[in-house]
Design an enzyme around this catalytic site. Structure first.
Site, short mmCIF file in Angstrom:
data_model
loop_
_atom_site.label_atom_id
_atom_site.label_comp_id
_atom_site.label_asym_id
_atom_site.label_seq_id
_atom_site.Cartn_x
_atom_site.Cartn_y
_atom_site.Cartn_z
N TRP A 141 -7.34 3.50 2.28
CA TRP A 141 -7.86 4.08 1.05
C TRP A 141 -9.13 3.40 0.54
O TRP A 141 -9.86 3.95 -0.26
CB TRP A 141 -6.79 4.03 -0.05
CG TRP A 141 -5.60 4.88 0.28
CD1 TRP A 141 -5.47 6.22 0.03
CD2 TRP A 141 -4.40 4.47 0.95
NE1 TRP A 141 -4.26 6.65 0.51
CE2 TRP A 141 -3.59 5.61 1.07
CE3 TRP A 141 -3.93 3.25 1.46
CZ2 TRP A 141 -2.33 5.59 1.68
CZ3 TRP A 141 -2.70 3.22 2.07
CH2 TRP A 141 -1.91 4.38 2.17
N ASP A 195 -4.50 -2.51 -6.19
CA ASP A 195 -4.07 -1.39 -5.36
C ASP A 195 -4.30 -1.61 -3.87
O ASP A 195 -3.35 -1.60 -3.10
CB ASP A 195 -4.76 -0.09 -5.84
CG ASP A 195 -4.00 1.18 -5.45
OD1 ASP A 195 -2.88 1.06 -4.93
OD2 ASP A 195 -4.55 2.27 -5.67
N GLU A 215 -1.55 10.66 -9.97
CA GLU A 215 -2.80 10.14 -9.39
C GLU A 215 -3.56 11.33 -8.79
O GLU A 215 -3.61 11.53 -7.58
CB GLU A 215 -2.53 9.07 -8.32
CG GLU A 215 -3.82 8.38 -7.89
CD GLU A 215 -3.63 7.34 -6.79
OE1 GLU A 215 -2.51 7.20 -6.29
OE2 GLU A 215 -4.63 6.68 -6.45
N HIS A 261 -0.58 -2.70 -2.30
CA HIS A 261 0.11 -2.16 -1.11
C HIS A 261 -0.06 -3.17 0.02
O HIS A 261 -1.00 -3.08 0.81
CB HIS A 261 -0.49 -0.80 -0.72
CG HIS A 261 -0.22 0.26 -1.75
ND1 HIS A 261 0.86 1.13 -1.66
CD2 HIS A 261 -0.84 0.55 -2.90
CE1 HIS A 261 0.85 1.93 -2.73
NE2 HIS A 261 -0.17 1.59 -3.50
N GLN A 275 6.35 7.06 -0.08
CA GLN A 275 4.96 7.56 0.02
C GLN A 275 4.89 9.07 0.26
O GLN A 275 4.02 9.76 -0.27
CB GLN A 275 4.24 6.82 1.15
CG GLN A 275 2.88 7.34 1.51
CD GLN A 275 1.79 6.91 0.56
OE1 GLN A 275 1.37 5.76 0.54
NE2 GLN A 275 1.32 7.83 -0.26
N HIS A 307 3.97 5.65 -8.96
CA HIS A 307 2.66 6.27 -8.85
C HIS A 307 2.79 7.59 -9.60
O HIS A 307 3.62 8.43 -9.23
CB HIS A 307 2.32 6.56 -7.39
CG HIS A 307 1.90 5.36 -6.61
ND1 HIS A 307 2.74 4.31 -6.33
CD2 HIS A 307 0.70 5.05 -6.04
CE1 HIS A 307 2.07 3.40 -5.63
NE2 HIS A 307 0.84 3.82 -5.44
N HIS A 323 -0.18 -4.16 -9.10
CA HIS A 323 -0.10 -2.95 -8.26
C HIS A 323 -0.86 -3.18 -6.96
O HIS A 323 -2.09 -3.25 -6.95
CB HIS A 323 -0.67 -1.73 -8.98
CG HIS A 323 -0.43 -0.46 -8.24
ND1 HIS A 323 0.44 0.52 -8.69
CD2 HIS A 323 -0.90 0.00 -7.06
CE1 HIS A 323 0.47 1.52 -7.82
NE2 HIS A 323 -0.34 1.21 -6.81
FE FE2 Z 1 -1.03 2.60 -5.29
#
Ligand code: FE2
Length: 434
Positions: free
Chosen positions: A315, A309, A213, A59, A152, A210, A57
């Protein structure tokens, strides 16, 4: 004549003193003291050899963009999403490619052999998709990159997301993503799960969503994901990523939910580094950890794989492509402290994600791809404890990254001059006792 022989390896299952011989990109023999010649010989010196780390996982379209156009001040998931929305129109395909390639170099040097990356399709120009398809092509000889079409901004909430997602799949993105907890209502969240699973079933693709979350215990889209997986015959091909709301759910409800997830053969992909940072931000004290119920999912027979991630993006400001950092955090947050549990945490960044991604030829058996990593550690627990140094990375029977062992040159009177951090581990008298 072999292409490469790795001598005197210890394997993650504890077998030691083994040589691994590689020919034509595959493992041809795993035996003690192989007598044949090889073009290249690598001495493992009794250290741990593992199949490559696998990150299920990530991005990659956002990685290494930290600080652009500004920092995430609140530290929340939602400000991260807003910040990413500001960056998207600014960036170019070439910039995304350059950042992703830099990250792939780092990942390879850290022993990662495969990455599943979500790519944001909420952009009418599909810049991230164009960029990562090119990156996938360029890195294919040394890194398997699997791409997930990730809406997203919500496949229903964003007016053009469904069309863009379909175009991304037509262009060659191979997994269907989603974000049901970000849709406008619970109903639309459930509807998005149904719609996306149907698209995957029609096209014969895997799903990685996802899912939930959030710290909201009533965010229950994973239930719909399990139901749709079974209705559409997608068992074993669907993953729920993050699943953080399960941390906050009522125990009675979870006692019904986990067996449903097991029946659907869902894969669970927690992301320990990111969720220990992002979750619980609305809490005062006590503050929830926000990691999904790793132990309970695993004990119910669900395949649990840890993902990283984010690395230096809207993030998360830290990260270094180290799946041992990920395992280390997952172990702590999940309180997985018995020796058996710690060994399992090593599986959660190697064999388990390989299974979640459906990787072929993964492992250290004869006939598997000749891909592995030599670590400066004696066993998987020590590898996690030390976040062990990567001594060599082998891909297709060829050494693609090497580094010298870590030793500290001590300058203390009457003390040893060289200190190897790995040599300081007492051996437990009862290795399997918790
Ligand atoms: Fe993610």
């Amino acid at each position: 004549m072999f292409d490469l022989i790795l001598r005197n390896a210890t394997l993650p299952d504890g077998r030691s003193g083994l040589d691994i011989a590689c020919r034509d990109g595959t493992i041809a023999a795993v035996e003690p003291r192989i007598g044949a010649e090889a073009r290249e010989v690598l001495d493992a010196g009794g250290q741990l050899v593992s199949p490559p780390f696998v990150d299920p996982h990530f991005h990659m379209d956002a990685t290494l963009s930290l600080g652009r156009p500004r920092m995430n001040v609140s530290g929340t998931l939602l400000e991260g999403i807003a910040l990413w929305g500001e960056l998207k129109p600014e960036q170019t395909v070439d910039e995304i490619i350059a950042r992703a390639l830099r990250y792939c170099d780092l990942a390879v040097s850290m022993g990662i052999g495969a990455i599943r990356s979500h790519v944001d399709v909420c952009d009418d120009e599909l810049k991230g998709v164009q960029a990562l398809l090119e990156v996938r092509r360029q890195v294919a000889p040394w890194l398997e990159l699997q791409l997930v079409a990730f809406p997203q901004d919500g496949v229903l909430r964003d007016a053009s997301a469904l069309d863009n997602l379909t175009r991304a799949l037509d262009m060659g993105v191979e997994v269907v993503g989603g974000i049901p907890h970000f849709e406008r209502t619970m109903e639309e969240g459930a509807q998005s799960v149904r719609l996306l699973c149907e698209i995957a079933a029609e096209r014969g693709l895997r799903v990685d969503m996802h899912c939930d979350e959030t710290d909201d215990p009533l965010s229950r889209h994973v239930e719909t994901l399990a139901f749709e997986t079974q209705r559409l015959g997608l068992q074993g091909r669907v993953a729920g990523s993050h699943l953080t709301s399960m941390h906050s759910m009522d125990n009675y409800y979870v006692s019904k939910l986990i067996p449903l997830m097991a029946e659907a053969e869902l894969h669970a992909i927690p992301n320990p580094l990111i969720n220990i940072m992002l979750q619980g931000r609305h809490d005062t004290y006590p503050k929830r950890r926000g990691q999904t119920r790793v132990r309970e999912l695993r004990d119910a027979g669900i395949n649990v794989a840890f993902g990283s991630d984010c690395v230096m993006d809207p993030w998360y400001s830290l990260g270094r492509a180290c799946m041992l950092d990920v395992a280390h955090m997952g172990l702590h947050v999940g309180q997985l402290s018995s020796r058996e549990d710690m060994r399992w945490c090593f599986d959660a960044v190697t064999v388990n994600p390989a299974r979640a991604m459906g990787l072929e030829g993964y492992g250290l058996e004869v006939g598997c791809r000749a891909d592995f990593v030599l670590l400066q550690a004696e066993d998987p627990i020590e590898a996690i404890r030390l976040r062990a140094h990567r001594l060599a990375v082998v891909r297709g029977g060829r050494i693609i990254s090497r580094s010298a062992p870590v030793t500290h040159e001590l300058r203390l009177p009457g003390r040893p001059e060289a200190l190897n951090p790995a040599a300081y581990a007492p051996k437990p008298a009862t290795p399997d006792a918790g």
